[in-house]
Structures are given as structure tokens and as C-alpha cells.
Design an enzyme around this catalytic site. Structure first.
Site, PDB file in Angstrom:
ATOM      1  N   ARG A 102      35.409  27.475  59.955  1.00 25.39           N
ATOM      2  CA  ARG A 102      36.296  28.618  59.686  1.00 25.39           C
ATOM      3  C   ARG A 102      36.973  28.958  60.999  1.00 25.39           C
ATOM      4  NH1 ARG A 102      35.531  34.136  56.273  1.00 25.39           N
ATOM      5  NH2 ARG A 102      35.952  32.587  54.672  1.00 25.39           N
TER       6      ARG A 102
ATOM      7  N   GLN B 276      37.898  28.526  48.405  1.00 26.17           N
ATOM      8  CA  GLN B 276      38.020  29.692  47.529  1.00 26.17           C
ATOM      9  C   GLN B 276      38.731  29.312  46.232  1.00 26.17           C
ATOM     10  OE1 GLN B 276      36.843  33.037  48.093  1.00 26.17           O
ATOM     11  NE2 GLN B 276      37.244  32.993  45.910  1.00 26.17           N
TER      12      GLN B 276
ATOM     13  N   CYS C 190      39.460  37.287  46.056  1.00 28.71           N
ATOM     14  CA  CYS C 190      38.510  36.461  46.809  1.00 28.71           C
ATOM     15  C   CYS C 190      37.465  37.296  47.526  1.00 28.71           C
ATOM     16  CB  CYS C 190      39.256  35.561  47.777  1.00 28.71           C
ATOM     17  SG  CYS C 190      40.115  36.440  49.099  1.00 28.71           S
TER      18      CYS C 190
ATOM     19  N   ARG D 116      31.577  30.420  44.351  1.00 29.98           N
ATOM     20  CA  ARG D 116      31.673  29.745  45.658  1.00 29.98           C
ATOM     21  C   ARG D 116      30.462  28.837  45.849  1.00 29.98           C
ATOM     22  NH1 ARG D 116      34.769  31.963  49.724  1.00 29.98           N
ATOM     23  NH2 ARG D 116      34.217  30.018  50.775  1.00 29.98           N
TER      24      ARG D 116
ATOM     25  N   HIS E 240      42.843  28.289  52.334  1.00 33.21           N
ATOM     26  CA  HIS E 240      41.447  28.605  51.996  1.00 33.21           C
ATOM     27  C   HIS E 240      41.071  27.809  50.736  1.00 33.21           C
ATOM     28  CE1 HIS E 240      37.706  30.525  52.036  1.00 33.21           C
ATOM     29  NE2 HIS E 240      38.014  31.761  51.707  1.00 33.21           N
TER      30      HIS E 240
ATOM     31  N   ASP F  91      44.902  39.756  47.531  1.00 37.79           N
ATOM     32  CA  ASP F  91      43.998  39.639  48.685  1.00 37.79           C
ATOM     33  C   ASP F  91      44.341  40.785  49.629  1.00 37.79           C
ATOM     34  OD1 ASP F  91      42.263  38.642  50.633  1.00 37.79           O
ATOM     35  OD2 ASP F  91      43.574  36.986  51.234  1.00 37.79           O
TER      36      ASP F  91
HETATM   37  N1  NVA Z   1      43.234  36.331  53.692  1.00 34.84           N
HETATM   38  C1  NVA Z   1      41.925  36.755  54.116  1.00 34.84           C
HETATM   39  C2  NVA Z   1      40.878  36.057  53.305  1.00 34.84           C
HETATM   40  C3  NVA Z   1      39.474  36.465  53.620  1.00 34.84           C
HETATM   41  C4  NVA Z   1      38.459  35.722  52.795  1.00 34.84           C
HETATM   42  C5  NVA Z   1      41.751  36.481  55.606  1.00 34.84           C
HETATM   43  O1  NVA Z   1      42.184  35.433  56.074  1.00 34.84           O
HETATM   44  O2  NVA Z   1      41.210  37.354  56.303  1.00 34.84           O
HETATM   45  N1   CP Z   2      36.191  35.070  50.196  1.00 30.92           N
HETATM   46  C1   CP Z   2      35.643  34.732  51.371  1.00 30.92           C
HETATM   47  O1   CP Z   2      35.916  33.685  51.955  1.00 30.92           O
HETATM   48  O2   CP Z   2      34.737  35.643  51.821  1.00 30.92           O
HETATM   49  P1   CP Z   2      34.044  35.671  53.257  1.00 30.92           P
HETATM   50  O3   CP Z   2      35.097  36.046  54.268  1.00 30.92           O
HETATM   51  O4   CP Z   2      32.970  36.717  53.128  1.00 30.92           O
HETATM   52  O5   CP Z   2      33.467  34.321  53.560  1.00 30.92           O
END
Ligand code: NVA
Ligand code: CP
Length: 305
Positions: A104, A134, A259, A287, A131, A219
Site C-alpha cells: 500500500r 477493493q 469501500c 475483502r 485500488h 468514497d
Molecule cells: N480513496 C481512499 C480509499 C481508502 C480505502 C484513499 O485513498 O484514502
Molecule cells: N477499504 C479499505 O481499503 O480500507 P482500509 O483503508 O481500512 O484498508
């Protein structure tokens, strides 16, 4: 055969993605019946997190354990990655000890550079651009609740962010139409939009996007890494809140997905996750199942030559 990565939904064929979803549902059933699995016994997943996570970390870690393997959490703060060891060097070393690596990160190029130097599969656990894990869970949830998404209409409301970009790729891979409603200046990735062609339409009015939609998703308005823009975004995105009245404008069979984490009172109304049309908790659970199917697919040697 060269090593397979999962940096984007485009790394799999539509047939492979379909098979992953079917296997995810099968693994979900096996777990519900208490059937113990150990097809990934002795296998180890490394998990590099440069951003916070609840669902991604837990689902990968629990998933590996449930398949008989192990996962190791690697924070840049405690590894040499955080002290400037090159990504390529880290990939060469880590991939000699691990069976797969989940990352990540911020820049998507971190993933591609790591993957280019890795002997083992690399999985995108979220980048600034995409992502894809997801989306496996989202597509599994739609399949479970409403059947095939082929030919359906999906509405994405709000920021044209990493999730929205992955919905654009999903539209191509799962063969649905996507309408994105976002403010000027917050459109999804232009190159992805161009590749998707007429299948994806960008509009400004959320009601226009949801009209007749079978799936509505949104989101957070401020993704990780964009916190400095939060105050400005709150003002700009205010007309893009998804609430019960907006869902009423969609197809009567619509489901709502998020998500998570959610900011109630911002991108969704306070009550939306309690609406019977919301399947966000199943989506979060999926997930686990979808990524177990993905881990099997990437780590286990295939039968075919
Ligand atoms: N768009 C959000 C998704 C978090 C799971 C982010 O990148 O923070
Ligand atoms: N939806 C998602 O990726 O959640 P987290 O940021 O908690 O991993």
C-alpha cells in the site's frame, strides 16, 4: 511462466476475474461451514504499508492464516525502506524470502518498480492511482446480491480518485456502463477514461449519474495524502453527498457500496449505511474472501504448462 502480479484489474483477463469471484464465494462458504484450509501452508506474504489501513491489513493477514500460511507486516518506519534503501534492492531481497508481497503506497510507480524487480507476485493494496483489491470485493458483493453486473449501470459519485479509477477498469473487465459525477477539476485519470471510451461518462449532476443505476458507490472526499486540501474539498463536494433521496432516483433494485472508512455527514448521509440498500458490511467482509482467492491464484503453481 513469468510471475503474475496484481497491480491493476487489467493484469487479469475477464475470465480470470470471473473465476476469482466464483472461488471467493466458494471460500466464503467453506469458512462458514468451518472447513479448514491449508493450501498456502508454509507460504509467507510480506505486507508493506506506507499508509494506514484496517480492512486491507486485516483481510490479507487473516486470509493468509486461514489458508495455512503467515503474513508479515512491514512498516517503512521500521525497515530500511524508510531510510532510503532503493525500491529495486528491497524487492530483490524481499522476494527471495517471501512468496508474495502486498504493497500500500502513494506513487503507483513504487508498485511497478517493485514488481519489475520481484521474483514473486506483487499485489496492489492501494496506490494513489488504483485500488483493485477493493473492486474484487465490490464485484463479489454485487454478484451475490443481484447476479451478473454485465450490461448494468453503475454510478460513481464524488472524487475521481483511486477507487473511481478502478471502477473505470472494472467497467471494461466486467462489461458494465459507468457514470461518474464529480466537480470540475476532480475527474478520474484522463488516460484511463480515454481507454474506456463510451462505456464511461463523466457528468456534473449526481442525479443524472444515478438515474436508472443498479449500483451506486462513493468514497471519502479527501483520500490519504490529500489532507491539506480537506477544508476546500468539503465545500466543493457538498452537492455530491449520497443520501436516501439520491438512491431513490436510481433503479428500484439499486445497491449502495462504500469501500470504507466512511465519513457520515460528508460523502454519505448519517443514515445511509443503515439503509437496506447498503451492503457496505458484506462488501468489507468480502475483502477477506476475494483476496484469499487472489492469493491462491497468484501463489499456487498452475496445473497448465
Ligand atoms: N480513496 C481512499 C480509499 C481508502 C480505502 C484513499 O485513498 O484514502
Ligand atoms: N477499504 C479499505 O481499503 O480500507 P482500509 O483503508 O481500512 O484498508
Amino acid at each position: 511462466m513469468s510471475v503474475r502480479h496484481f497491480l491493476s484489474l487489467m493484469d487479469c483477463t475477464p475470465q480470470e476475474l470471473g473465476a476469482l469471484l466464483r472461488r471467493a464465494i466458494e471460500l466464503k462458504g467453506l469458512r462458514a461451514h468451518g472447513v479448514l484450509q491449508e493450501q498456502l501452508k508454509q507460504r509467507v506474504l510480506g505486507m508493506i504499508f506506507e499508509k494506514a489501513s484496517t480492512r486491507t491489513r486485516l483481510s490479507f493477514e487473516a486470509g493468509m492464516i486461514q489458508l495455512g500460511g503467515q503474513a508479515i507486516f512491514l512498516s517503512p518506519r521500521d525497515t530500511q525502506l524508510g531510510r532510503g534503501e532503493p525500491i529495486a534492492d528491497s524487492a530483490r531481497v524481499m522476494s527471495r524470502m517471501l512468496d508474495a508481497v502486498m504493497i500500500r503506497t502513494f506513487a503507483h510507480s513504487t508498485l511497478t518498480e517493485f514488481a519489475a524487480n520481484s521474483r514473486v507476485p506483487v499485489i496492489n493494496g492501494l496506490s494513489d492511482d488504483l485500488h483493485p483489491c477493493q473492486l474484487l470485493a465490490d464485484m463479489q458483493t454485487f454478484l451475490e446480491q443481484r447476479g451478473s453486473i454485465q450490461g448494468k449501470t453503475v454510478a460513481w459519485i464524488g472524487d475521481g480518485n483511486n477507487m473511481c479509477n478502478s471502477y473505470i477498469e472494472a467497467a471494461q473487465q466486467f462489461d458494465f456502463n459507468l457514470r461518474v459525477a464529480c466537480p470540475h477539476g476532480y475527474e478520474p485519470n484522463a488516460a484511463l477514461l480515454a481507454l474506456a471510451g463510451e462505456r464511461v461518462e463523466v457528468v456534473r449532476d449526481p442525479r443524472e449519474a444515478v438515474a436508472g443505476a443498479h449500483l451506486v458507490s462513493t468514497d471519502v472526499w479527501t483520500s490519504m495524502g490529500w489532507e491539506e486540501e480537506n477544508a476546500e474539498r468539503l465545500k466543493l463536494f457538498a452537492p455530491y453527498q449520497v443520501n436516501r433521496a439520491l438512491l431513490d432516483a436510481a433503479d428500484p433494485s439499486v445497491i449502495f457500496l462504500h469501500c470504507l472508512p466512511a465519513h457520515r455527514g460528508e460523502e454519505i448521509s448519517e443514515d445511509l449505511l443503515d439503509d437496506p440498500r447498503s451492503f457496505a458490511w458484506d462488501q468489507a467482509e468480502n475483502r477477506l474472501h476475494a483476496q484469499k482467492a487472489l492469493l491462491e491464484f497468484l501463489i499456487l503453481p498452475t496445473e497448465t504448462p
